[in-house]
Write a protein that holds these residues in place. Structure first.
Motif, PDB file in Angstrom:
ATOM      1  N   THR A 179      46.713  35.430  38.367  1.00  0.00           N
ATOM      2  CA  THR A 179      46.135  34.786  37.190  1.00  0.00           C
ATOM      3  C   THR A 179      46.063  33.287  37.429  1.00  0.00           C
ATOM      4  O   THR A 179      47.088  32.618  37.561  1.00  0.00           O
ATOM      5  CB  THR A 179      46.979  35.086  35.934  1.00  0.00           C
ATOM      6  OG1 THR A 179      46.954  36.486  35.679  1.00  0.00           O
ATOM      7  CG2 THR A 179      46.431  34.343  34.724  1.00  0.00           C
TER       8      THR A 179
ATOM      9  N   TYR B  86      38.149  42.337  27.660  1.00  0.00           N
ATOM     10  CA  TYR B  86      38.413  42.050  29.065  1.00  0.00           C
ATOM     11  C   TYR B  86      37.182  42.412  29.901  1.00  0.00           C
ATOM     12  O   TYR B  86      36.331  43.193  29.461  1.00  0.00           O
ATOM     13  CB  TYR B  86      39.606  42.859  29.571  1.00  0.00           C
ATOM     14  CG  TYR B  86      40.926  42.482  28.958  1.00  0.00           C
ATOM     15  CD1 TYR B  86      41.820  41.644  29.622  1.00  0.00           C
ATOM     16  CD2 TYR B  86      41.309  42.984  27.712  1.00  0.00           C
ATOM     17  CE1 TYR B  86      43.031  41.305  29.064  1.00  0.00           C
ATOM     18  CE2 TYR B  86      42.533  42.650  27.146  1.00  0.00           C
ATOM     19  CZ  TYR B  86      43.387  41.809  27.822  1.00  0.00           C
ATOM     20  OH  TYR B  86      44.601  41.470  27.270  1.00  0.00           O
TER      21      TYR B  86
ATOM     22  N   THR C 228      37.372  40.453  40.528  1.00  0.00           N
ATOM     23  CA  THR C 228      38.426  39.833  39.744  1.00  0.00           C
ATOM     24  C   THR C 228      38.340  40.380  38.325  1.00  0.00           C
ATOM     25  O   THR C 228      37.443  41.174  38.007  1.00  0.00           O
ATOM     26  CB  THR C 228      38.324  38.297  39.745  1.00  0.00           C
ATOM     27  OG1 THR C 228      39.516  37.743  39.157  1.00  0.00           O
ATOM     28  CG2 THR C 228      37.118  37.810  38.945  1.00  0.00           C
ATOM     29  N   THR C 229      39.255  39.965  37.480  1.00  0.00           N
ATOM     30  CA  THR C 229      39.240  40.379  36.072  1.00  0.00           C
ATOM     31  C   THR C 229      39.393  39.139  35.193  1.00  0.00           C
ATOM     32  O   THR C 229      39.862  38.094  35.645  1.00  0.00           O
ATOM     33  CB  THR C 229      40.380  41.377  35.763  1.00  0.00           C
ATOM     34  OG1 THR C 229      41.640  40.801  36.160  1.00  0.00           O
ATOM     35  CG2 THR C 229      40.171  42.688  36.508  1.00  0.00           C
ATOM     36  N   ALA C 230      38.974  39.266  33.945  1.00  0.00           N
ATOM     37  CA  ALA C 230      39.020  38.126  33.024  1.00  0.00           C
ATOM     38  C   ALA C 230      39.319  38.607  31.615  1.00  0.00           C
ATOM     39  O   ALA C 230      39.191  39.800  31.298  1.00  0.00           O
ATOM     40  CB  ALA C 230      37.699  37.362  33.063  1.00  0.00           C
ATOM     41  N   GLN C 231      39.709  37.666  30.767  1.00  0.00           N
ATOM     42  CA  GLN C 231      40.008  37.961  29.366  1.00  0.00           C
ATOM     43  C   GLN C 231      39.252  36.982  28.481  1.00  0.00           C
ATOM     44  O   GLN C 231      39.345  35.768  28.645  1.00  0.00           O
ATOM     45  CB  GLN C 231      41.512  37.829  29.094  1.00  0.00           C
ATOM     46  CG  GLN C 231      41.906  38.099  27.647  1.00  0.00           C
ATOM     47  CD  GLN C 231      43.380  37.830  27.380  1.00  0.00           C
ATOM     48  OE1 GLN C 231      44.060  37.185  28.182  1.00  0.00           O
ATOM     49  NE2 GLN C 231      43.875  38.313  26.248  1.00  0.00           N
TER      50      GLN C 231
ATOM     51  N   THR D 195      36.595  31.870  27.931  1.00  0.00           N
ATOM     52  CA  THR D 195      37.125  33.031  28.649  1.00  0.00           C
ATOM     53  C   THR D 195      38.011  32.555  29.787  1.00  0.00           C
ATOM     54  O   THR D 195      37.688  31.568  30.453  1.00  0.00           O
ATOM     55  CB  THR D 195      35.961  33.878  29.217  1.00  0.00           C
ATOM     56  OG1 THR D 195      35.218  34.432  28.145  1.00  0.00           O
ATOM     57  CG2 THR D 195      36.461  35.006  30.099  1.00  0.00           C
TER      58      THR D 195
ATOM     59  N   GLN E 235      40.241  33.532  33.430  1.00  0.00           N
ATOM     60  CA  GLN E 235      40.467  34.502  34.504  1.00  0.00           C
ATOM     61  C   GLN E 235      41.915  34.970  34.383  1.00  0.00           C
ATOM     62  O   GLN E 235      42.837  34.160  34.341  1.00  0.00           O
ATOM     63  CB  GLN E 235      40.211  33.860  35.876  1.00  0.00           C
ATOM     64  CG  GLN E 235      40.332  34.825  37.051  1.00  0.00           C
ATOM     65  CD  GLN E 235      41.764  35.034  37.515  1.00  0.00           C
ATOM     66  OE1 GLN E 235      42.576  34.110  37.467  1.00  0.00           O
ATOM     67  NE2 GLN E 235      42.094  36.247  37.932  1.00  0.00           N
ATOM     68  N   ARG E 236      42.093  36.275  34.286  1.00  0.00           N
ATOM     69  CA  ARG E 236      43.440  36.857  34.191  1.00  0.00           C
ATOM     70  C   ARG E 236      43.483  38.155  34.985  1.00  0.00           C
ATOM     71  O   ARG E 236      42.597  39.000  34.843  1.00  0.00           O
ATOM     72  CB  ARG E 236      43.818  37.118  32.729  1.00  0.00           C
ATOM     73  CG  ARG E 236      45.129  37.887  32.555  1.00  0.00           C
ATOM     74  CD  ARG E 236      45.669  37.751  31.147  1.00  0.00           C
ATOM     75  NE  ARG E 236      46.189  36.413  30.922  1.00  0.00           N
ATOM     76  CZ  ARG E 236      46.526  35.918  29.729  1.00  0.00           C
ATOM     77  NH1 ARG E 236      46.357  36.663  28.655  1.00  0.00           N
ATOM     78  NH2 ARG E 236      47.000  34.706  29.609  1.00  0.00           N
TER      79      ARG E 236
ATOM     80  N   LEU F  79      33.923  32.228  37.696  1.00  0.00           N
ATOM     81  CA  LEU F  79      34.160  33.077  38.865  1.00  0.00           C
ATOM     82  C   LEU F  79      34.013  32.270  40.154  1.00  0.00           C
ATOM     83  O   LEU F  79      34.781  32.445  41.106  1.00  0.00           O
ATOM     84  CB  LEU F  79      33.189  34.261  38.848  1.00  0.00           C
ATOM     85  CG  LEU F  79      33.243  35.134  37.587  1.00  0.00           C
ATOM     86  CD1 LEU F  79      32.216  36.254  37.662  1.00  0.00           C
ATOM     87  CD2 LEU F  79      34.634  35.701  37.369  1.00  0.00           C
TER      88      LEU F  79
END
Length: 399
Positions: A326, A210, A226-229, A244, A246-247, A298
């Motif tokens: 998400t 992540y 933001t965050t991603a996986q 990848t 975005q989550r 992003l």
């Protein structure tokens, strides 16, 4: 806008994405490289100007002087944005000189190098109470005992200086399965004069990787994030993002913002975490202190980090923003994802059905754009040319 944006490193899609993100907002973009080879980012219609400078590693002083001379001839201080770790290190080493002529987010010399250096980063994380994978120095007199009792095989032989390691070995790490392989890997690194250390592998497939992607203003406060996986990497298991999504993972904000603010970080930064499949704990793996591989993702979800950087540095910051949902949009670097998928299928880590289903998402492409197609054409021409030369070289050798 009077302030130009100088983008270092346009022979990779990070530079291309940065040029697009700024150019689309009307910023005068300057593609700066040491060679015309593979310079497909500079082929973008959003590239306003192209400059060739001396090589940052072969002629570091001449490289810095060329940047300074360029800035001296501008009406206003340009914004300087590196798109590769090697450029970042060169800037950090000469930060006091460059900040007289350029607008840069980071003002503390040495901090960028400290966070991309695995050894100093892990020490910093432990000091701030952030979990990192257990590791041991190759010079520790109890190395074998620690590896057998705490690290266990398989484990990783990781570089302290990733860019240098990549240049020599064309891989990010060595994965070893026994003590003999560990000794051989350490010897290779020593012969190349590269520092390495031994690290435990956090359990979990590649989708346990992540990221926390954020911008910190000049007060070292997170303003955008933001965050991603990651779902797939190349090389598989220990490579860069090729697919990848975005989550939203709120825990990563709690850990990531606390750490970056505590170390007085400024500008864009990305922390890579791995979630332990057995405990659920997040471990800090590394930090990217320059624009990230999946910058276009992003941008697509609403965070134009190159432009966020630009606007703050010229004294006209954009309002704070966080993506707290998400979107499920995916970054896709098709060229290397094809190779990654082949590896995942061969090792039975993924099935064809899993791979097939993953593609049914809105995408942010690494290179392709309907509005700006030329970079992909230049990229493909370069790859076809290299393949032709490789085949020709093989025939010449055979004859």
């Amino acid at each position: 806008m009077k302030h130009k944006a100088v983008i270092l490193g346009n022979n990779y899609y990070i530079g291309l994405s940065t040029i697009r993100c700024l150019g689309i907002e009307g910023v005068h973009t300057v593609a700066v490289d040491y060679s015309e080879e593979d310079r497909y980012g500079a082929a973008s219609k959003y590239c306003s100007e192209k400059v060739i400078v001396p090589h940052y590693k072969k002629e570091p002083n001449a490289f810095i002087q060329a940047l300074i001379e360029y800035a001296k001839n501008q009406e206003e201080k340009p914004v300087l944005i590196p798109c590769h770790d090697s450029y970042l290190e060169a800037i950090d080493a000469h930060l006091d000189q460059l900040k007289e002529y350029y607008l840069l987010p980071q003002t503390q010399q040495g901090l960028a190098t400290q966070v991309i250096n695995k050894d100093t980063l892990h020490a910093l994380a432990l000091e701030k109470g952030i979990k990192v994978p257990e590791s041991v120095s190759i010079d520790d007199e109890n190395l074998r005992e620690i590896v057998n009792e705490k690290i266990h095989f398989p484990c990783l032989v990781k570089p302290v200086d990733s860019p240098s390691f990549m240049r020599v070995f064309r891989t990010k790490i060595f994965k070893v399965y026994n003590m003999n392989e560990l000794d051989e890997a350490v010897l290779k690194a020593k012969e190349a004069n590269l520092d390495v250390f031994i690290q435990r592998i956090i359990p979990g497939f590649d989708d346990h990787m992540y990221t926390f992607d954020a911008y910190l203003n000049q007060d070292s406060k997170v303003t955008h994030w933001t965050t991603a996986q990651k779902l797939r990497q190349y090389p598989i298991n220990f490579g860069a993002s090729v697919y990848t999504i975005q989550r939203y993972v709120p825990e990563l904000y709690e850990v990531g913002s606390k750490f970056l603010e505590a170390i007085q970080y400024k500008g864009f930064g990305e922390i890579e975490f791995k979630k332990d499949a057995e405990t659920g704990d997040f471990y800090l793996i590394e930090i990217n202190a320059r624009i990230t591989n999946f910058n276009h993702l992003l941008y697509k979800v609403g965070l134009n980090f190159p432009y966020i950087t630009y606007r703050e540095l010229i004294g006209d910051p954009l309002p704070p923003k966080a993506i707290k949902a998400t979107t499920n949009r995916a970054f896709w670097y098709a060229y290397e994802d094809i190779l990654a998928v082949k590896g995942y299928l061969k090792t039975k880590q993924l099935s064809f059905g899993q791979v097939f289903k993953s593609f049914f998402r809105p995408k942010a492409y690494a290179i392709w754009s309907w509005k700006d197609p030329k970079p992909l054409l230049v990229f493909l021409k370069s790859r076809i040319g290299k393949l032709s030369r490789f085949k020709q070289g093989g025939r010449d050798h055979a004859s």
